[in-house]
Design a protein around this motif. Structure first.
Motif, mmCIF file in Angstrom:
data_model
loop_
_atom_site.group_PDB
_atom_site.id
_atom_site.type_symbol
_atom_site.label_atom_id
_atom_site.label_comp_id
_atom_site.label_asym_id
_atom_site.label_seq_id
_atom_site.Cartn_x
_atom_site.Cartn_y
_atom_site.Cartn_z
ATOM 1 N N LEU A 66 0.835 -1.206 0.000
ATOM 2 C CA LEU A 66 0.000 0.000 0.000
ATOM 3 C C LEU A 66 0.865 1.251 0.000
ATOM 4 O O LEU A 66 0.603 2.209 -0.737
ATOM 5 C CB LEU A 66 -0.928 -0.005 1.219
ATOM 6 N N ASN A 67 1.899 1.253 0.827
ATOM 7 C CA ASN A 67 2.803 2.403 0.907
ATOM 8 C C ASN A 67 3.516 2.638 -0.421
ATOM 9 O O ASN A 67 3.639 3.778 -0.888
ATOM 10 C CB ASN A 67 3.823 2.168 2.021
ATOM 11 N N SER A 126 2.502 1.796 -3.396
ATOM 12 C CA SER A 126 1.574 2.159 -4.473
ATOM 13 C C SER A 126 0.850 3.476 -4.229
ATOM 14 O O SER A 126 0.160 3.986 -5.106
ATOM 15 C CB SER A 126 0.528 1.051 -4.656
ATOM 16 N N GLY A 127 0.982 4.023 -3.007
ATOM 17 C CA GLY A 127 0.275 5.256 -2.684
ATOM 18 C C GLY A 127 -1.185 5.052 -2.340
ATOM 19 O O GLY A 127 -1.949 6.011 -2.223
ATOM 20 N N LYS A 128 -1.591 3.800 -2.142
ATOM 21 C CA LYS A 128 -2.978 3.512 -1.763
ATOM 22 C C LYS A 128 -3.090 3.473 -0.247
ATOM 23 O O LYS A 128 -2.085 3.485 0.477
ATOM 24 C CB LYS A 128 -3.423 2.159 -2.341
ATOM 25 N N ASP A 129 -4.329 3.415 0.264
ATOM 26 C CA ASP A 129 -4.532 3.238 1.696
ATOM 27 C C ASP A 129 -5.371 2.000 1.930
ATOM 28 O O ASP A 129 -5.819 1.345 0.995
ATOM 29 C CB ASP A 129 -5.182 4.481 2.332
ATOM 30 N N ILE A 130 -5.591 1.672 3.189
ATOM 31 C CA ILE A 130 -6.260 0.421 3.542
ATOM 32 C C ILE A 130 -7.692 0.373 3.014
ATOM 33 O O ILE A 130 -8.217 -0.703 2.720
ATOM 34 C CB ILE A 130 -6.236 0.214 5.079
ATOM 35 N N GLU A 131 -8.315 1.546 2.866
ATOM 36 C CA GLU A 131 -9.692 1.567 2.358
ATOM 37 C C GLU A 131 -9.775 1.220 0.878
ATOM 38 O O GLU A 131 -10.826 0.805 0.390
ATOM 39 C CB GLU A 131 -10.344 2.945 2.584
ATOM 40 N N THR A 132 -8.675 1.377 0.150
ATOM 41 C CA THR A 132 -8.689 1.108 -1.295
ATOM 42 C C THR A 132 -7.795 -0.070 -1.664
ATOM 43 O O THR A 132 -7.387 -0.203 -2.809
ATOM 44 C CB THR A 132 -8.228 2.361 -2.072
ATOM 45 N N THR A 133 -7.488 -0.911 -0.689
ATOM 46 C CA THR A 133 -6.607 -2.037 -0.953
ATOM 47 C C THR A 133 -7.215 -3.013 -1.959
ATOM 48 O O THR A 133 -8.400 -3.348 -1.854
ATOM 49 C CB THR A 133 -6.257 -2.800 0.345
ATOM 50 N N TRP A 174 -3.114 -9.031 -5.928
ATOM 51 C CA TRP A 174 -2.997 -7.557 -5.867
ATOM 52 C C TRP A 174 -3.271 -6.939 -7.242
ATOM 53 O O TRP A 174 -3.993 -5.952 -7.353
ATOM 54 C CB TRP A 174 -1.610 -7.179 -5.374
ATOM 55 N N ASN A 175 -2.688 -7.523 -8.284
ATOM 56 C CA ASN A 175 -2.778 -6.934 -9.622
ATOM 57 C C ASN A 175 -4.021 -7.352 -10.400
ATOM 58 O O ASN A 175 -4.566 -6.563 -11.182
ATOM 59 C CB ASN A 175 -1.530 -7.299 -10.438
ATOM 60 N N LYS A 176 -4.489 -8.597 -10.190
ATOM 61 C CA LYS A 176 -5.571 -9.105 -11.041
ATOM 62 C C LYS A 176 -6.791 -9.593 -10.266
ATOM 63 O O LYS A 176 -7.817 -9.906 -10.883
ATOM 64 C CB LYS A 176 -5.032 -10.235 -11.923
ATOM 65 N N GLY A 177 -6.689 -9.690 -8.950
ATOM 66 C CA GLY A 177 -7.824 -10.140 -8.165
ATOM 67 C C GLY A 177 -8.074 -11.630 -8.308
ATOM 68 O O GLY A 177 -7.232 -12.378 -8.792
ATOM 69 N N GLY A 178 -9.246 -12.059 -7.862
ATOM 70 C CA GLY A 178 -9.626 -13.455 -7.986
ATOM 71 C C GLY A 178 -9.610 -14.196 -6.670
ATOM 72 O O GLY A 178 -9.153 -13.686 -5.636
ATOM 73 N N ASP A 179 -10.128 -15.422 -6.703
ATOM 74 C CA ASP A 179 -10.129 -16.292 -5.533
ATOM 75 C C ASP A 179 -8.757 -16.966 -5.448
ATOM 76 O O ASP A 179 -8.349 -17.672 -6.381
ATOM 77 C CB ASP A 179 -11.230 -17.344 -5.664
ATOM 78 N N PRO A 180 -8.020 -16.800 -4.338
ATOM 79 C CA PRO A 180 -6.678 -17.388 -4.236
ATOM 80 C C PRO A 180 -6.641 -18.892 -4.521
ATOM 81 O O PRO A 180 -5.705 -19.384 -5.170
ATOM 82 C CB PRO A 180 -6.271 -17.079 -2.793
ATOM 83 N N ARG A 181 -7.632 -19.624 -4.041
ATOM 84 C CA ARG A 181 -7.641 -21.076 -4.271
ATOM 85 C C ARG A 181 -7.781 -21.400 -5.758
ATOM 86 O O ARG A 181 -7.113 -22.300 -6.282
ATOM 87 C CB ARG A 181 -8.768 -21.732 -3.481
ATOM 88 N N GLU A 182 -8.660 -20.664 -6.421
ATOM 89 C CA GLU A 182 -8.853 -20.905 -7.849
ATOM 90 C C GLU A 182 -7.608 -20.521 -8.643
ATOM 91 O O GLU A 182 -7.237 -21.208 -9.607
ATOM 92 C CB GLU A 182 -10.062 -20.112 -8.349
ATOM 93 N N VAL A 183 -6.954 -19.441 -8.229
ATOM 94 C CA VAL A 183 -5.728 -19.016 -8.912
ATOM 95 C C VAL A 183 -4.647 -20.090 -8.772
ATOM 96 O O VAL A 183 -3.957 -20.437 -9.740
ATOM 97 C CB VAL A 183 -5.224 -17.667 -8.348
ATOM 98 N N VAL A 184 -4.486 -20.627 -7.582
ATOM 99 C CA VAL A 184 -3.495 -21.681 -7.348
ATOM 100 C C VAL A 184 -3.798 -22.902 -8.218
ATOM 101 O O VAL A 184 -2.893 -23.505 -8.809
ATOM 102 C CB VAL A 184 -3.472 -22.072 -5.852
#
Length: 499
Positions: free
Chosen positions: A377-378, A380-387, A419-429
């Motif tokens: 987050l630091n 990329s300049g984002k904060d926790i609300e926009t993670t 972080w970059n593409k989203g998705g369900d971690p289990r499905e990505v794995v």
């Protein structure tokens, strides 16, 4: 009023001068805009960013015959803040008129509180550090008072070459002026105080703490003295709107005063401004005393009174505050004081962590939140609300590691993908074939191949067991990081005959 100084001079915080050491004395008056839909004495909106002079009632513009009416929500928020500061709540308080002229003050006076504020003495515990040993020092800073008052408007001097404009949108907005005791002895302590105060009001929901929007700003009182001597003459640095600037202003002002005193001069009691571009303070006006404002009780407002039951009901509904949450995380989850401090520093971070940690190992989740999430987050300049990574997604990554489905190294790659593409971690794995190799036969084959290709290093490792780590790294590299690290480590040691 006589101020008793209870702090023994700390050699670590003394400032060396040309003729000896000096101690800086710091107190702060923080103006925190009350989080409410309407202003303190009118129904006009408090929304930020509206067109100039669009959120202005007849009361705010001081039209003849317009009388103020207290907004109970502002009173509630002030009491809740006082409770969060562990302060005395005064069941009776009085609104006064503070008389002075300024173009953005239509009434010619500010409705404030003077001798009888709504909140009395309280305390804030701040942590300063870490030092070279990684330790933090807890310091108690006293709260002198919290009183309610209305804000002035805003003068704009950069809109026209020869005229200044006035925007009254802010006129009449409720402010809590939170006055500390002169208990701080360094710029770091002052920054820690303001940070902690902002955290508390954000937890309470009584002020949004957005200093860049002007909803929280600080007047910083600075004086210097020889250790053990009485307090020196103070200068007030007005309307500092950044925690970083507070630190810079204090350091500059302390050295300015030391230079004057060491040159045989005297400090003029005055109000100064901080120039963030030049990094210096400059004189604004001579400092007023209370009698200059001709305070007297506002004849249009009765004394503000409520009973203890009203206060108790508000106290019963307070959220868990940062100090209490920190203590609970340390006790229940076994977190270090440092990790717990980072996690409770912002309510949104604490909420994220607790959701991600639900039913999981708190220390593991804390490491991922602090090192990986907050680091990303630091950067990329984002904060926790926009993670981009939700608590559920981070929790799923931790689960996959615990199950042995992925290794720690694969988890880092998985985090970056989510972080970059989203998705369900289990499905990505599953779809990307990221599961770690747990087949002992496949791992044995990779270990044997690496050892066979490096016979000299294998002989060296038998004499110097720490070289086994090099073989582990080579096997992990050969398997694309998918081999189970523990299994690789055990097999490498077995093959090399290392205990």
């Amino acid at each position: 009023m006589t101020i008793i100084d209870t702090r023994t001079p700390d050699p670590k915080r003394l400032i060396p001068g040309a003729t000896g050491d000096w101690e800086v004395i710091i107190g702060m008056e923080v103006h925190a805009q009350v989080k409410s839909a309407a202003k303190l004495f009118s129904g006009a909106s408090t929304a930020f960013g509206a067109e100039p002079n669009s959120n202005v009632s007849l009361v705010d513009a001081a039209m003849p015959g317009m009388l103020p009416v207290i907004n109970e929500e502002c009173v509630r928020q002030a009491i809740r803040t006082g409770l969060g500061l562990k302060a005395q709540i005064n069941l009776k308080s009085v609104f006064d008129r503070k008389n002075y002229f300024y173009p953005d003050l239509p009434q010619g006076y500010q409705i404030s509180q003077y001798k009888q504020p709504i909140v009395g003495e309280g305390t804030i515990i701040i942590s300063v550090g870490p030092d070279r040993q990684g330790n933090f020092e807890d310091i108690e800073v006293g709260i002198e008072r919290l009183h309610l008052e209305q804000d002035a408007g805003k003068s704009m001097h950069d809109q026209h070459p020869t005229m200044s404009y006035v925007d009254l949108n802010r006129s009449g907005v409720a402010l809590m002026e939170i006055v500390s005791k002169p208990d701080m002895r360094s710029a770091d302590e002052a920054k820690a105080f303001l940070t902690k105060l902002r955290t508390i009001v954000r937890y309470l929901g009584t002020c949004d703490g957005n200093m860049d929007e002007g909803s929280m700003r600080a007047d910083v009182n600075v004086s210097v003295r020889r250790p053990g001597e009485p307090f020196g003459t103070r200068c007030e640095i007005k309307n500092v709107n950044s925690i970083r600037f507070v630190g810079q202003a204090i350091e500059y002002e302390a050295r300015r005063q030391i230079a004057i005193l060491e040159d045989g001069g005297v400090i003029d009691q005055e109000t100064r401004l901080f120039d963030a571009v030049k990094g210096e303070t400059r004189s604004m006006r001579s400092k007023e005393e209370a009698h200059d404002y001709r305070y007297f009780p506002d004849p249009d407002l009765l004394p503000l009174e409520f009973d203890q039951a009203y206060v108790d009901a508000l106290a019963a509904d307070l959220p868990e505050l940062p100090d209490d949450k920190k203590a609970r995380l340390i006790k229940e989850l076994g977190l270090s004081a440092y990790d717990a401090s980072v996690l409770v520093s912002e309510k949104a971070i604490a909420d994220y962590f607790e959701k991600a940690a639900a039913g999981r190992d708190g220390k593991t989740v804390a490491n991922w939140v602090i090192n990986d999430l907050l680091g990303a987050l630091n950067k990329s300049g984002k904060d926790i609300e926009t993670t981009p990574v939700s608590p559920d997604q981070l929790g799923a990554i931790v689960d996959l590691i615990k199950e042995g489905t992925i290794s720690g190294k694969i988890a880092k790659d998985l985090f970056e993908i989510i972080w970059n593409k989203g998705g369900d971690p289990r499905e990505v794995v599953e779809t990307r074939g990221m599961k770690q190799v747990t087949d002992t036969g496949a791992i044995e084959k990779a270990v044997d191949e690496v050892i066979a290709a490096n016979p000299d290093k294998a002989e060296q490792a038998k004499a110097k067991p720490t070289l086994a780590g090099w073989f582990v790294g080579q096997v992990m590299k050969a398997t694309g990081g998918k081999a189970n690290p523990q299994a690789v480590n055990d097999l490498v040691k077995a093959r090399l005959g290392i205990e």
